[in-house]
Scaffold this active site. Structure first.
Site: not given
Length: 321
Positions: A20, A143
């Site tokens: 990000g 995950y």
């Protein structure tokens, strides 16, 4: 897929993390996707594990496009100890984000998967068609399966909405703003922190494991550039691998040597073979990416590592660690 008459408005989840922050840097420095309004969400804006908060923030911003990066993320040893938490937390996040995007009429969602989703027992190199060919390595099973399920969700949401829900599969990402925690971080940021501490304290560098496992690493700024290209131009629902070539795969030992060089560490290097190596290799092919982007140039590993080490040293007091 249907075109949206609204002005382009891109919402990025997980924007305070490694990728990000890289996307924000690329947008700022290189001016990519100039014709869009950008909204960068972090965990301070909404708890994406809760549907009411997720939908509320989507209704507040009404995006046309979403880059979904938010996740509970950790390195090998963190995953091994907390597989259930990684499963439950990420399942909630992914389901809420994609459902909220569907509810507010988002026309394109680009989610970030991981190359740990591929089968542990497989042939090499791995490509995008092999996601569902078998179970992932046990060390990160919780995950990995949450990321695999995004591919399934993308298919059904695209079918139901008539819009494009797709995903990228980057190999091991590293760069500035990573999680440099030695215990919970991924291998490269953990090594960088260890080298920094060993150099400062005049102690040997202890690398966990034998150093023999092999990985393909991608610099976070390169991953960001490619994700922005996917957002603008990639129209397939099926995911695309973002990776350097097979010839650029290296061992953890080779990567550690580059970190040592980048940080000018002159001390002893010791490999603690009592620690798990995890999965030996996950070699992928970037042939599909190269068909679309034969012109793309990856940042050389040594250059990217030097920039990352310099950033960590300069930002040691505030870096995640």
């Amino acid at each position: 897929m249907d075109k949206d008459p609204r002005p382009m408005k891109v919402l990025v989840t997980g924007s305070s993390g490694l990728v990000g922050r890289a996307i924000q840097q690329v947008l700022s420095e290189e001016g990519a996707v100039k014709d869009a309004e950008w909204v960068f969400l972090s965990s301070k804006d909404a708890n994406l594990q809760k549907m009411d908060e997720t939908l509320s923030v989507f209704l507040k911003h009404t995006p046309t496009h979403v880059i979904h990066l938010a996740a509970m993320v950790g390195g090998l040893f963190d995953n091994m100890e907390n597989n259930l938490d990684f499963w439950r937390n990420n399942i909630y996040i992914n389901d809420n984000v994609l459902q909220a995007a569907y509810k507010v009429g988002v026309v394109k969602v680009v989610s970030c998967l991981s190359n740990c989703i591929f089968p542990d027992k497989t042939t090499y190199p791995i490509d995008e068609t092999m996601i569902h060919n078998g179970p992932p390595h046990d060390s990160h099973i919780g995950y990995a399966y949450t990321k695999t399920m995004i591919d399934v969700q993308n298919r059904v949401y695209s079918q139901e909405s008539g819009h494009c829900y797709t995903a990228v599969i980057p190999t091991t990402v590293f760069g500035p703003h990573d999680n440099f925690n030695i215990t919970t971080g991924h291998v490269l940021p953990g090594l960088i922190h260890k080298v920094y501490s060993a150099k400062k304290e005049g102690k040997p560098l202890v690398v966990w494991g034998s150093g023999s496992p092999r990985r393909q690493f991608i610099y976070s700024l390169d991953a960001a550039r490619l994700i922005l290209w996917v957002l603008k131009e990639y129209e397939e629902i099926h995911p695309i691998i973002l990776s350097v070539g097979e010839e650029d795969e290296m061992s953890i030992k080779e990567a550690a040597e580059v970190v040592v060089e980048a940080m000018d560490f002159k001390g002893e290097v010791v490999y603690d073979t009592s620690k798990s190596d995890g999965q030996f290799k996950r070699t992928v092919t970037n042939a599909k990416l190269r068909r679309y982007r034969p012109d793309f140039t990856f940042t050389p590993f040594k250059q990217a590592m030097k920039e990352t080490c310099d950033w960590f040293t300069a930002n040691y007091d505030t870096a995640r660690k």
